[in-house]
Design a protein around this motif. Structure first.
Motif, PDB file in Angstrom:
ATOM      1  N   GLU A   1       0.837  -1.212   0.000  1.00 34.15           N
ATOM      2  CA  GLU A   1       0.000   0.000   0.000  1.00 34.15           C
ATOM      3  C   GLU A   1       0.867   1.256   0.000  1.00 34.15           C
ATOM      4  O   GLU A   1       0.574   2.219  -0.716  1.00 34.15           O
ATOM      5  CB  GLU A   1      -0.917   0.025   1.228  1.00 34.15           C
ATOM      6  N   SER A   2       1.917   1.241   0.767  1.00 32.15           N
ATOM      7  CA  SER A   2       2.833   2.377   0.816  1.00 32.15           C
ATOM      8  C   SER A   2       3.455   2.625  -0.561  1.00 32.15           C
ATOM      9  O   SER A   2       3.598   3.769  -0.998  1.00 32.15           O
ATOM     10  CB  SER A   2       3.912   2.110   1.857  1.00 32.15           C
ATOM     11  N   GLU A   3       3.817   1.558  -1.241  1.00 32.38           N
ATOM     12  CA  GLU A   3       4.394   1.678  -2.585  1.00 32.38           C
ATOM     13  C   GLU A   3       3.386   2.282  -3.555  1.00 32.38           C
ATOM     14  O   GLU A   3       3.756   3.061  -4.434  1.00 32.38           O
ATOM     15  CB  GLU A   3       4.891   0.323  -3.098  1.00 32.38           C
ATOM     16  N   ILE A   4       2.108   1.939  -3.399  1.00 37.13           N
ATOM     17  CA  ILE A   4       1.071   2.517  -4.262  1.00 37.13           C
ATOM     18  C   ILE A   4       0.947   4.020  -3.974  1.00 37.13           C
ATOM     19  O   ILE A   4       0.890   4.834  -4.898  1.00 37.13           O
ATOM     20  CB  ILE A   4      -0.285   1.810  -4.075  1.00 37.13           C
ATOM     21  N   TYR A   5       0.908   4.393  -2.693  1.00 32.85           N
ATOM     22  CA  TYR A   5       0.821   5.805  -2.307  1.00 32.85           C
ATOM     23  C   TYR A   5       1.949   6.623  -2.935  1.00 32.85           C
ATOM     24  O   TYR A   5       1.745   7.732  -3.400  1.00 32.85           O
ATOM     25  CB  TYR A   5       0.925   5.974  -0.786  1.00 32.85           C
TER      26      TYR A   5
ATOM     27  N   LYS B   1     -10.730   3.465 -10.105  1.00 35.63           N
ATOM     28  CA  LYS B   1     -11.321   4.610  -9.399  1.00 35.63           C
ATOM     29  C   LYS B   1     -10.906   4.608  -7.930  1.00 35.63           C
ATOM     30  O   LYS B   1     -10.575   5.654  -7.365  1.00 35.63           O
ATOM     31  CB  LYS B   1     -12.849   4.590  -9.501  1.00 35.63           C
ATOM     32  N   VAL B   2     -10.916   3.427  -7.312  1.00 37.85           N
ATOM     33  CA  VAL B   2     -10.531   3.312  -5.902  1.00 37.85           C
ATOM     34  C   VAL B   2      -9.055   3.692  -5.735  1.00 37.85           C
ATOM     35  O   VAL B   2      -8.701   4.430  -4.810  1.00 37.85           O
ATOM     36  CB  VAL B   2     -10.821   1.893  -5.353  1.00 37.85           C
ATOM     37  N   ILE B   3      -8.193   3.216  -6.622  1.00 39.66           N
ATOM     38  CA  ILE B   3      -6.767   3.546  -6.549  1.00 39.66           C
ATOM     39  C   ILE B   3      -6.572   5.062  -6.626  1.00 39.66           C
ATOM     40  O   ILE B   3      -5.853   5.651  -5.818  1.00 39.66           O
ATOM     41  CB  ILE B   3      -5.966   2.841  -7.660  1.00 39.66           C
ATOM     42  N   HIS B   4      -7.211   5.679  -7.605  1.00 35.38           N
ATOM     43  CA  HIS B   4      -7.063   7.135  -7.746  1.00 35.38           C
ATOM     44  C   HIS B   4      -7.582   7.871  -6.518  1.00 35.38           C
ATOM     45  O   HIS B   4      -6.916   8.772  -6.016  1.00 35.38           O
ATOM     46  CB  HIS B   4      -7.784   7.630  -9.005  1.00 35.38           C
ATOM     47  N   ALA B   5      -8.758   7.491  -6.061  1.00 38.99           N
ATOM     48  CA  ALA B   5      -9.362   8.213  -4.936  1.00 38.99           C
ATOM     49  C   ALA B   5      -8.549   8.055  -3.658  1.00 38.99           C
ATOM     50  O   ALA B   5      -8.319   9.025  -2.939  1.00 38.99           O
ATOM     51  CB  ALA B   5     -10.799   7.730  -4.716  1.00 38.99           C
ATOM     52  N   LYS B   6      -8.111   6.851  -3.369  1.00 42.36           N
ATOM     53  CA  LYS B   6      -7.431   6.593  -2.096  1.00 42.36           C
ATOM     54  C   LYS B   6      -5.938   6.921  -2.133  1.00 42.36           C
ATOM     55  O   LYS B   6      -5.402   7.540  -1.224  1.00 42.36           O
ATOM     56  CB  LYS B   6      -7.627   5.131  -1.680  1.00 42.36           C
ATOM     57  N   TYR B   7      -5.261   6.489  -3.178  1.00 33.77           N
ATOM     58  CA  TYR B   7      -3.801   6.557  -3.173  1.00 33.77           C
ATOM     59  C   TYR B   7      -3.213   7.716  -3.977  1.00 33.77           C
ATOM     60  O   TYR B   7      -2.157   8.231  -3.634  1.00 33.77           O
ATOM     61  CB  TYR B   7      -3.217   5.247  -3.694  1.00 33.77           C
ATOM     62  N   TRP B   8      -3.848   8.117  -5.058  1.00 36.16           N
ATOM     63  CA  TRP B   8      -3.229   9.092  -5.950  1.00 36.16           C
ATOM     64  C   TRP B   8      -3.915  10.452  -5.950  1.00 36.16           C
ATOM     65  O   TRP B   8      -3.529  11.335  -6.701  1.00 36.16           O
ATOM     66  CB  TRP B   8      -3.148   8.530  -7.363  1.00 36.16           C
ATOM     67  N   SER B   9      -4.892  10.634  -5.113  1.00 33.07           N
ATOM     68  CA  SER B   9      -5.553  11.931  -4.981  1.00 33.07           C
ATOM     69  C   SER B   9      -4.686  12.827  -4.106  1.00 33.07           C
ATOM     70  O   SER B   9      -3.952  12.345  -3.249  1.00 33.07           O
ATOM     71  CB  SER B   9      -6.920  11.724  -4.321  1.00 33.07           C
TER      72      SER B   9
ATOM     73  N   LYS C   1      -5.858  14.694  -1.930  1.00 32.97           N
ATOM     74  CA  LYS C   1      -6.488  14.650  -0.607  1.00 32.97           C
ATOM     75  C   LYS C   1      -6.329  13.242  -0.037  1.00 32.97           C
ATOM     76  O   LYS C   1      -6.408  12.265  -0.764  1.00 32.97           O
ATOM     77  CB  LYS C   1      -7.982  14.966  -0.711  1.00 32.97           C
ATOM     78  N   ARG C   2      -6.112  13.148   1.236  1.00 34.59           N
ATOM     79  CA  ARG C   2      -6.064  11.849   1.910  1.00 34.59           C
ATOM     80  C   ARG C   2      -7.473  11.530   2.398  1.00 34.59           C
ATOM     81  O   ARG C   2      -7.911  12.031   3.423  1.00 34.59           O
ATOM     82  CB  ARG C   2      -5.073  11.865   3.080  1.00 34.59           C
TER      83      ARG C   2
ATOM     84  N   SER D   1     -10.673   9.179   3.686  1.00 33.22           N
ATOM     85  CA  SER D   1     -10.975   7.982   4.484  1.00 33.22           C
ATOM     86  C   SER D   1     -11.625   6.966   3.548  1.00 33.22           C
ATOM     87  O   SER D   1     -12.052   7.309   2.436  1.00 33.22           O
ATOM     88  CB  SER D   1     -11.948   8.336   5.613  1.00 33.22           C
ATOM     89  N   TRP D   2     -11.727   5.727   3.996  1.00 34.81           N
ATOM     90  CA  TRP D   2     -12.376   4.709   3.167  1.00 34.81           C
ATOM     91  C   TRP D   2     -13.858   5.022   2.965  1.00 34.81           C
ATOM     92  O   TRP D   2     -14.418   4.721   1.912  1.00 34.81           O
ATOM     93  CB  TRP D   2     -12.145   3.306   3.732  1.00 34.81           C
ATOM     94  N   ASP D   3     -14.498   5.646   3.937  1.00 41.58           N
ATOM     95  CA  ASP D   3     -15.894   6.076   3.758  1.00 41.58           C
ATOM     96  C   ASP D   3     -15.988   7.107   2.633  1.00 41.58           C
ATOM     97  O   ASP D   3     -16.883   7.034   1.784  1.00 41.58           O
ATOM     98  CB  ASP D   3     -16.460   6.654   5.062  1.00 41.58           C
ATOM     99  N   ASP D   4     -15.067   8.058   2.631  1.00 40.12           N
ATOM    100  CA  ASP D   4     -15.061   9.083   1.591  1.00 40.12           C
ATOM    101  C   ASP D   4     -14.720   8.500   0.215  1.00 40.12           C
ATOM    102  O   ASP D   4     -15.281   8.922  -0.801  1.00 40.12           O
ATOM    103  CB  ASP D   4     -14.088  10.203   1.940  1.00 40.12           C
ATOM    104  N   VAL D   5     -13.806   7.538   0.182  1.00 33.35           N
ATOM    105  CA  VAL D   5     -13.472   6.863  -1.077  1.00 33.35           C
ATOM    106  C   VAL D   5     -14.719   6.186  -1.638  1.00 33.35           C
ATOM    107  O   VAL D   5     -15.035   6.303  -2.829  1.00 33.35           O
ATOM    108  CB  VAL D   5     -12.330   5.830  -0.880  1.00 33.35           C
ATOM    109  N   ALA D   6     -15.440   5.485  -0.775  1.00 34.77           N
ATOM    110  CA  ALA D   6     -16.652   4.788  -1.196  1.00 34.77           C
ATOM    111  C   ALA D   6     -17.686   5.762  -1.756  1.00 34.77           C
ATOM    112  O   ALA D   6     -18.283   5.507  -2.806  1.00 34.77           O
ATOM    113  CB  ALA D   6     -17.237   3.993  -0.033  1.00 34.77           C
ATOM    114  N   ILE D   7     -17.860   6.886  -1.074  1.00 31.82           N
ATOM    115  CA  ILE D   7     -18.822   7.892  -1.541  1.00 31.82           C
ATOM    116  C   ILE D   7     -18.386   8.443  -2.897  1.00 31.82           C
ATOM    117  O   ILE D   7     -19.180   8.520  -3.834  1.00 31.82           O
ATOM    118  CB  ILE D   7     -18.971   9.033  -0.502  1.00 31.82           C
ATOM    119  N   GLN D   8     -17.110   8.786  -3.007  1.00 31.26           N
ATOM    120  CA  GLN D   8     -16.589   9.355  -4.255  1.00 31.26           C
ATOM    121  C   GLN D   8     -16.702   8.359  -5.414  1.00 31.26           C
ATOM    122  O   GLN D   8     -16.957   8.750  -6.546  1.00 31.26           O
ATOM    123  CB  GLN D   8     -15.139   9.787  -4.076  1.00 31.26           C
TER     124      GLN D   8
END
Length: 140
Positions: free
Chosen positions: A17-21, A94-102, A104-105, A107-114
């Motif tokens: 996960e760190s490598e993805i970030y 979409k999940v990768i972009h929202a969580k790791y490459w956005s 903004k940091r 949360s998983w709740d916000d990733v799900a909503i987005q």
């Protein structure tokens, strides 16, 4: 279900996960290392004078690029991320972009909503991504 249920230790899961970030930073580091290797003019002696290397400079540079351990490790992880990313569904991407490459940091709740999905679905896609990368680098 934890990371162990997927055959990865928690530490390995977090490492991937760190490598993805830090994927973009890793690509920059790869380019920096390549330039450093390609433009290195040879060893410097004790007096600070460069001793000219005899031989074929192109072959010498190619050998250094291929044998540089840190460079090879960084390239291996970025190639695994690129390969996994291109093989994934649009939802995974979409999940990768929202969580790791956005920028903004989220949360998983916000990733799900987005990403317009349930939090559990986002978390499952996360596990899929990490496990695919683990397979590609031979950790699984």
């Amino acid at each position: 279900m934890g990371a162990l249920a997927y055959g990865l230790s928690k530490a390995a899961f977090k490492h991937i996960e760190s490598e993805i970030y830090y994927y973009e930073d890793t690509l920059k580091e790869i380019n920096r290392l390549k330039k450093e290797i390609m433009f290195d003019k040879g060893p410097v002696d004790e007096s600070g004078v460069r001793s000219p290397e005899v031989g074929r400079p192109t072959e010498r540079i190619a050998t250094r690029l291929l044998t540089h351990k840190r460079l090879r490790n960084l390239e291996e992880i970025t190639e695994a991320i690129q390969s996994a990313y291109s093989a994934l569904s649009m939802d995974h991407q979409k999940v990768i972009h929202a969580k790791y490459w956005s920028k903004k940091r989220l949360s998983w709740d916000d990733v799900a909503i987005q990403c317009n999905m349930h939090r559990n679905t986002a978390m499952k896609l996360r596990k899929d991504v990490v496990n695919l990368i683990a397979e590609k680098i031979g950790w699984k």
